[in-house]
Design a protein around this motif. Sequence first.
Motif, PDB file in Angstrom:
ATOM      1  N   LEU A 262       0.836  -1.190   0.000  1.00 42.47           N
ATOM      2  CA  LEU A 262       0.000   0.000   0.000  1.00 42.47           C
ATOM      3  C   LEU A 262       0.877   1.249   0.000  1.00 42.47           C
ATOM      4  N   ASP A 263       0.414   2.278  -0.693  1.00 48.76           N
ATOM      5  CA  ASP A 263       1.141   3.542  -0.682  1.00 48.76           C
ATOM      6  C   ASP A 263       1.018   4.193   0.684  1.00 48.76           C
ATOM      7  N   VAL A 264       2.083   4.889   1.113  1.00 49.05           N
ATOM      8  CA  VAL A 264       2.054   5.570   2.405  1.00 49.05           C
ATOM      9  C   VAL A 264       0.870   6.534   2.481  1.00 49.05           C
ATOM     10  N   GLY A 265       0.565   7.206   1.371  1.00 51.34           N
ATOM     11  CA  GLY A 265      -0.536   8.161   1.358  1.00 51.34           C
ATOM     12  C   GLY A 265      -1.907   7.527   1.498  1.00 51.34           C
ATOM     13  N   SER A 266      -1.995   6.191   1.367  1.00 54.96           N
ATOM     14  CA  SER A 266      -3.288   5.514   1.505  1.00 54.96           C
ATOM     15  C   SER A 266      -3.517   5.025   2.931  1.00 54.96           C
ATOM     16  N   LEU A 267      -2.615   5.375   3.848  1.00 51.83           N
ATOM     17  CA  LEU A 267      -2.741   4.993   5.249  1.00 51.83           C
ATOM     18  C   LEU A 267      -2.929   6.240   6.104  1.00 51.83           C
ATOM     19  N   GLY A 268      -3.625   6.097   7.197  1.00 49.85           N
ATOM     20  CA  GLY A 268      -3.853   7.219   8.107  1.00 49.85           C
ATOM     21  C   GLY A 268      -3.534   6.819   9.534  1.00 49.85           C
ATOM     22  N   GLU A 269      -3.578   7.798  10.450  1.00 58.79           N
ATOM     23  CA  GLU A 269      -3.228   7.556  11.847  1.00 58.79           C
ATOM     24  C   GLU A 269      -4.242   8.208  12.769  1.00 58.79           C
ATOM     25  N   TYR A 270      -4.406   7.629  13.936  1.00 58.06           N
ATOM     26  CA  TYR A 270      -5.260   8.179  14.984  1.00 58.06           C
ATOM     27  C   TYR A 270      -4.551   7.935  16.303  1.00 58.06           C
ATOM     28  N   ILE A 271      -4.423   8.959  17.122  1.00 59.02           N
ATOM     29  CA  ILE A 271      -3.608   8.876  18.332  1.00 59.02           C
ATOM     30  C   ILE A 271      -4.474   9.131  19.563  1.00 59.02           C
ATOM     31  N   PHE A 272      -4.317   8.271  20.582  1.00 62.46           N
ATOM     32  CA  PHE A 272      -5.034   8.394  21.847  1.00 62.46           C
ATOM     33  C   PHE A 272      -3.999   8.580  22.966  1.00 62.46           C
ATOM     34  N   PRO A 273      -3.598   9.822  23.251  1.00 62.28           N
ATOM     35  CA  PRO A 273      -2.472  10.045  24.178  1.00 62.28           C
ATOM     36  C   PRO A 273      -2.691   9.489  25.580  1.00 62.28           C
ATOM     37  N   ASP A 330      13.043  12.212   4.240  1.00 60.65           N
ATOM     38  CA  ASP A 330      13.782  10.993   3.910  1.00 60.65           C
ATOM     39  C   ASP A 330      13.575   9.891   4.941  1.00 60.65           C
ATOM     40  N   CYS A 331      12.960  10.226   6.084  1.00 60.31           N
ATOM     41  CA  CYS A 331      12.795   9.194   7.117  1.00 60.31           C
ATOM     42  C   CYS A 331      11.364   9.131   7.648  1.00 60.31           C
ATOM     43  N   GLN A 332      10.964  10.050   8.537  1.00 60.69           N
ATOM     44  CA  GLN A 332       9.705   9.891   9.253  1.00 60.69           C
ATOM     45  C   GLN A 332       8.523  10.682   8.691  1.00 60.69           C
ATOM     46  N   MET A 333       8.769  11.657   7.863  1.00 62.06           N
ATOM     47  CA  MET A 333       7.660  12.447   7.334  1.00 62.06           C
ATOM     48  C   MET A 333       6.885  11.666   6.280  1.00 62.06           C
ATOM     49  N   ILE A 334       5.550  11.846   6.301  1.00 59.19           N
ATOM     50  CA  ILE A 334       4.669  11.224   5.319  1.00 59.19           C
ATOM     51  C   ILE A 334       3.840  12.330   4.668  1.00 59.19           C
ATOM     52  N   PRO A 335       3.097  12.042   3.595  1.00 60.92           N
ATOM     53  CA  PRO A 335       2.263  13.091   2.982  1.00 60.92           C
ATOM     54  C   PRO A 335       1.355  13.758   4.008  1.00 60.92           C
ATOM     55  N   GLU A 336       1.258  15.070   3.955  1.00 62.07           N
ATOM     56  CA  GLU A 336       0.516  15.808   4.977  1.00 62.07           C
ATOM     57  C   GLU A 336      -0.968  15.488   4.975  1.00 62.07           C
ATOM     58  N   VAL A 337      -1.493  14.986   3.847  1.00 59.92           N
ATOM     59  CA  VAL A 337      -2.908  14.599   3.825  1.00 59.92           C
ATOM     60  C   VAL A 337      -3.152  13.381   4.712  1.00 59.92           C
ATOM     61  N   CYS A 339      -1.173  12.820   7.590  1.00 55.11           N
ATOM     62  CA  CYS A 339      -0.622  13.088   8.922  1.00 55.11           C
ATOM     63  C   CYS A 339      -1.544  14.002   9.721  1.00 55.11           C
ATOM     64  N   LEU A 340      -1.748  13.673  10.984  1.00 52.04           N
ATOM     65  CA  LEU A 340      -2.617  14.474  11.845  1.00 52.04           C
ATOM     66  C   LEU A 340      -2.050  15.852  12.130  1.00 52.04           C
ATOM     67  N   THR A 341      -0.728  15.977  12.160  1.00 46.29           N
ATOM     68  CA  THR A 341      -0.092  17.194  12.662  1.00 46.29           C
ATOM     69  C   THR A 341       0.684  17.958  11.594  1.00 46.29           C
ATOM     70  N   SER A 342       0.475  17.626  10.322  1.00 46.35           N
ATOM     71  CA  SER A 342       1.262  18.231   9.251  1.00 46.35           C
ATOM     72  C   SER A 342       2.755  18.015   9.488  1.00 46.35           C
ATOM     73  N   ASN A 343       3.087  16.811   9.946  1.00 40.19           N
ATOM     74  CA  ASN A 343       4.469  16.380  10.174  1.00 40.19           C
ATOM     75  C   ASN A 343       5.194  17.185  11.251  1.00 40.19           C
ATOM     76  N   LYS A 344       4.458  17.645  12.247  1.00 47.19           N
ATOM     77  CA  LYS A 344       5.063  18.249  13.430  1.00 47.19           C
ATOM     78  C   LYS A 344       5.042  17.237  14.565  1.00 47.19           C
ATOM     79  N   LEU A 345       5.828  17.522  15.614  1.00 52.19           N
ATOM     80  CA  LEU A 345       5.960  16.626  16.765  1.00 52.19           C
ATOM     81  C   LEU A 345       6.366  15.225  16.312  1.00 52.19           C
ATOM     82  N   LEU A 346       7.458  15.175  15.552  1.00 53.08           N
ATOM     83  CA  LEU A 346       8.066  13.931  15.088  1.00 53.08           C
ATOM     84  C   LEU A 346       9.546  13.952  15.434  1.00 53.08           C
ATOM     85  N   SER A 347      10.100  12.800  15.797  1.00 57.17           N
ATOM     86  CA  SER A 347      11.539  12.708  16.015  1.00 57.17           C
ATOM     87  C   SER A 347      11.936  11.246  16.152  1.00 57.17           C
TER      88      SER A 347
END
Length: 379
Positions: A262-273, A330-337, A339-347
């Motif tokens: 599957l393409d990375v852009g065809s997957l989504g995320e949901y976070i329950f802190p 090149d590593c952890q960022m995915i298409p912003e569509v 990502c919940l946070t527009s690729n912020k709070l990643l490391s």
Amino acid sequence: MATADEGLRAHLSTALAATKSAKRQVIQKLREQQILTPTADLPTDVGLALSQRRQSFDTRFDPFQLSIEHEMLTRARLNVEKEFVSFKNLDADLSPESPEEKTKLENAARDRFLDLGIADMGLIRKFDLCRFSFGYSRVSAQPILPDKRNMNMPVRLRLFDRVKDDDRSKYPIYVVQQANQAIYVKLDPDRVMGWLASLNCVDPITPEEGLKPGAGILARTLPMGRFLDGLAELPHSYLYLYTLLHTYAHHLINQVSGYSGLDVGSLGEYIFPADLSFVVYRNGTTMDLGNLSAMWRNSGRAMLDSLLDPRSLQCGTGSLCTTRGSACPDCQMIPEVSCLTSNKLLSRSVLRSIGGRPRFDKRGGEITGYLDWPCGLAK
């Protein structure tokens, strides 16, 4: 046109205010009749954060709403037989052909979960999605259209044309509902709390005795607006926790994409802190063909091994990425569509000890990654 729009906004504001007032009245009556009564006293810090949640959080980052959503997910899916299958206890559909191979795969999953700091991980067969649209998308990437009628024209979302319904003219909202496959992950609470304590944050999470870690987490929440602007550049426990869950979700997305096709852009995320959990789900609007279940049957053990492999968290950009927060395209960022946070709070540094730390922590130096604490698995 402007007058019509102003009239519509005024009408919608009045209707919304009336709806909120009616809701408050219903809740008040239920409380007066003792039908709706609290079953526990909230800690003072949690109660204060709860009272300020509407001013502090965008909906997608509201930890109190997400806690309720996680509880509903637990009741509707995670605790329902055949709706959720833990990779530690496979059913007939996700199992290899022989009982011996089934036992071997389950034992391997348990061993990998210990190394990965995961309490449980499994397949949700029907993760409910609802997508809607009430207008046309932008016609420009910029907030204005230059040289339009010799003046700068604002770009705005245009509503769909009105339709007739019950002798009334209404703006339509187009809705698509789906129930796609997803992978649910819950991290080990003891390991997460121990790792957070090792970071020496300015506001350590100290759950009260007898309460779950979620209570301490909710007491340490920080304001998170829609665009995540104005975040404190200090080592806060909640920012570290959210960054851990978010980065782990991206790490899983990358591995699922590689093993499922599957393409990375065809997957989504949901976070329950507050529940130390996240979900990676199939995000496509096409028919779900069981890609995630097929991936587990064919490559489940290899995917878990890849999650644990330190090489899977290396970056071709090298030290440049590390010094800028350890997250780049090149590593952890995915298409912003996706990502919940527009690729912020990643490391990557929150997962592996790679020599850096997240951008919001300005103390410098290296932190111990979650996968390296306390086992020291990095090679």
